[in-house]
Structures are given as C-alpha cells and as structure tokens.
Motif scaffolding. Sequence first.
Motif, short mmCIF file in Angstrom:
data_model
loop_
_atom_site.label_atom_id
_atom_site.label_comp_id
_atom_site.label_asym_id
_atom_site.label_seq_id
_atom_site.Cartn_x
_atom_site.Cartn_y
_atom_site.Cartn_z
N PRO A 172 0.95 -1.27 -0.18
CA PRO A 172 0.05 0.16 0.10
C PRO A 172 0.74 1.31 -0.11
O PRO A 172 1.92 1.12 0.49
N VAL A 173 0.32 2.40 -0.50
CA VAL A 173 1.17 3.49 -0.95
C VAL A 173 1.68 4.20 0.47
O VAL A 173 2.69 4.71 0.56
N ASP A 174 0.72 3.98 1.52
CA ASP A 174 1.28 4.69 2.75
C ASP A 174 2.56 3.90 3.25
O ASP A 174 3.53 4.64 3.92
N ILE A 175 2.57 2.52 3.20
CA ILE A 175 3.45 2.00 3.54
C ILE A 175 5.03 2.02 2.79
O ILE A 175 6.12 2.24 3.32
N VAL A 176 4.71 2.17 1.49
CA VAL A 176 5.75 2.69 0.52
C VAL A 176 6.30 3.87 0.83
O VAL A 176 7.51 4.06 1.15
N ASP A 177 5.33 4.96 1.33
CA ASP A 177 5.93 6.28 1.71
C ASP A 177 6.75 6.10 2.88
O ASP A 177 7.83 6.87 3.06
N ALA A 178 6.10 5.13 3.75
CA ALA A 178 7.12 5.16 5.29
C ALA A 178 8.31 4.55 4.84
O ALA A 178 9.38 4.88 5.47
N ILE A 179 8.39 3.63 4.19
CA ILE A 179 9.51 2.74 3.88
C ILE A 179 10.86 4.00 3.44
O ILE A 179 12.01 4.07 3.73
N PHE A 180 10.46 4.69 2.31
CA PHE A 180 11.28 5.70 1.70
C PHE A 180 11.48 6.80 2.64
O PHE A 180 12.83 7.13 2.75
N GLN A 181 10.49 7.28 3.54
CA GLN A 181 10.90 8.32 4.63
C GLN A 181 12.00 7.56 5.54
O GLN A 181 12.90 8.43 5.78
N LEU A 182 11.87 6.47 5.86
CA LEU A 182 12.83 6.00 6.82
C LEU A 182 14.30 5.72 6.31
O LEU A 182 15.12 5.85 6.99
N MET A 183 14.04 5.42 5.05
CA MET A 183 15.52 5.17 4.11
C MET A 183 16.31 6.57 3.99
O MET A 183 17.44 6.85 4.41
N ARG A 184 15.40 7.80 3.95
CA ARG A 184 15.86 9.02 3.62
C ARG A 184 16.50 9.52 5.34
O ARG A 184 17.50 10.04 5.28
N GLU A 185 15.68 9.13 6.34
CA GLU A 185 16.04 9.45 7.21
C GLU A 185 17.33 8.67 7.77
O GLU A 185 18.30 9.32 8.50
N ALA A 186 17.56 7.47 7.38
CA ALA A 186 18.91 6.76 7.87
C ALA A 186 19.84 7.48 6.99
O ALA A 186 21.07 7.09 7.40
N THR A 187 19.69 7.99 5.80
CA THR A 187 20.68 8.48 5.03
C THR A 187 21.44 9.76 5.91
O THR A 187 22.77 9.93 5.85
#
Length: 274
Positions: A226-241
């Motif tokens: 689902p799109v909100d999960i995809v958004d969350a995954i990318f947000q977490l990856m950006r944060e980890a960057t």
Amino acid sequence: MILVTGATGNVGREIVKELHRAGHQIRVVSRNPAKASFPPDVEVMAGDLTDPAIMKAALDGIQKVFLIRVPGSETFPQIAKQSGVEHIVFLSSSAIEARTENAIGRMHLQTEELIRQSNIQWTFLRPGAFMSNALQWAPAIRSEGVVRAPFGDVRTAPIHPRDIAAVAVKALVSSGHEGKIYTLTGPEVLTPVEQVQTIGEVLGKQITFEEIPETVAREHMKRFAPVDIVDAIFQLMREATNHPATVLPTVEEVTGQAARGFKQWVIDNADAFR
Ligand SMILES: NC(=O)c1ccc[n+]([C@@H]2O[C@H](COP(=O)([O-])OP(=O)(O)OC[C@H]3O[C@@H](n4cnc5c(N)ncnc54)[C@H](OP(=O)(O)O)[C@@H]3O)[C@@H](O)[C@H]2O)c1
C-alpha cells in the motif's frame, strides 16, 4: 501452551524450532500451514487471524502468545484476555522510534496500545530492518547477478530473524521481561552495497549493485505494498541517510549470545541466492 502466530514467517518459524527443542507445548495458526514444516507434536491450526472465531479457537487453553501484527485482528488482545492469556510478546517495529512520524510506526504503536489496554502482561520487540529483507534481491541475483535498488549507501544495522526469535523465546519462557520494550539491531552497520558484496563473497560470485532512482523503485514497490507503507519505507531510508543507524547491545543483553552478523545470515540462506 504457547501460541505462535506468523509461524510460517521469518521470525515465527525460528521461534517454533527453539520452543520445540526446549520441550514446550506449541500451537501455530496460519492461513496456509503447508508453507512450513512443523514437528508432529506441534498443534497446527489452519485459519485467518482476522476471523474472530479463529482467534477464539486459536487462543483456547493458551497461556502465552507470540504475536505478529495482522491488520484486521484488532480484537485479538481483548479475546486473549477473555481466554485467560497471561503474556503477549509482540513483534513490533523500531519505526515507532523514528524521528518523523510514519505509517509503519503508527500501525505498530496502535497494536501496542491495544495490548496495553487489554491488561495482559506484555513484552514489545522493536527490531529495525530484517536481514531477510535481502531475499527480495534473490531472483535478480540468481538470474542476472545484479541488484537494482535505491539508497545503495544508506547505513542500517539489519538483524538476523533468529536473533529476534531468540529474544522472543527468552521473553516467553523466562521471567523479568514483563513490561519491557526491547529495541533490537544486528551487530554491524552496513549499506546495501556492502550487503551485496557479502552475498557475492559467500556465493563466490560477482554481483553488481546498480543504483536506481527512488522514483523507479517507488513505482515498482507500489505493485506489492500500500502507498502509505511505501511512503513510510522511503521516509525511513531518507532518515537513515542523514542519521545512520547505531548498533544496540540488546540481543546480547537479553539472550547472553552475541547477535549474528550478516555473513552468517547469508551462509544460513545461501541456497535462496543460488
Ligand atoms: N521486515 C522487516 O524489516 C521488519 C522490520 C521491523 C518489524 N517487522 C515486523 O515483522 C513482521 C513480520 O515481517 P516479515 O517480513 O518477516 O514477514 P513474515 O513473518 O515472514 O510473514 C508474515 C507472517 O504473517 C502471517 N500472517 C499474515 N496475515 C495473516 C493472517 N491474516 N492470519 C494469520 N497469519 C497471518 C503469515 O502467515 P501465513 O501466510 O502462513 O498465514 C506469515 O507467517 C512485519 O509484519 C512487521 O510487523 C518487520
């Protein structure tokens, strides 16, 4: 008797093995138990945990539960309380502790709240990324010797599902873990590029990492999540960057054993990449 949900999954499967080795009575519930093989004396129930009748039957005579989050099973803690369950060990997520609010954290926090409200004793396990997420690369590694992914240099501390299982088993069968929140990581900080290098070393095969744009990866992922999960995954990856992961000592503190490294996970799962 201990109920293990998600028993065909990465963590649940390992919990069943460990509890069985230690001689505990176990029941598992799965929509498709044939996905895993269980020892003959494990009680296997086929069913969907979103069905209240299945929840009730699965919880009958159970003292302790290993619970994974299943959307649509929000009444589980309440039914567990009515059934006399004493302790729930819940597989939550460290996304709850991210700097920015996100859908993955929100969903897990909601389940934690429902468990707290049930007044059953609880232990919450909050792991970060699982090493087993690397299995998503297996088809392309097998067929082309390549991994195409975004965020090749993001630094996370992935955890071996067996270590999450080891912590869960301690919480289920020994005392002193009630009301505890265990945030869990693996023993080393690694980028996807470094993970792919390790897979190549273990397999003895040249594997190339090709960085792809986030937009391309997002479109691909939206076909499976689902799109909100995809958004969350990318947000977490950006944060980890911006804020690389740090290694926590929790696995060793709880189990007495050092957390397993990524190389060990690859050795344990090498056949999936061959
Ligand atoms: N992957 C990560 O990086 C990560 C990080 C932090 C936290 N987590 C948490 O860990 C959980 C497990 O992650 P995973 O990726 O390793 O998945 P998994 O445990 O390998 O697979 C999901 C499990 O859930 C069970 N399940 C799903 N819907 C069900 C239903 N309606 N009724 C009964 N069982 C159901 C499946 O059983 P059947 O198909 O046999 O029914 C399967 O055993 C995630 O959902 C998340 O809450 C994951």
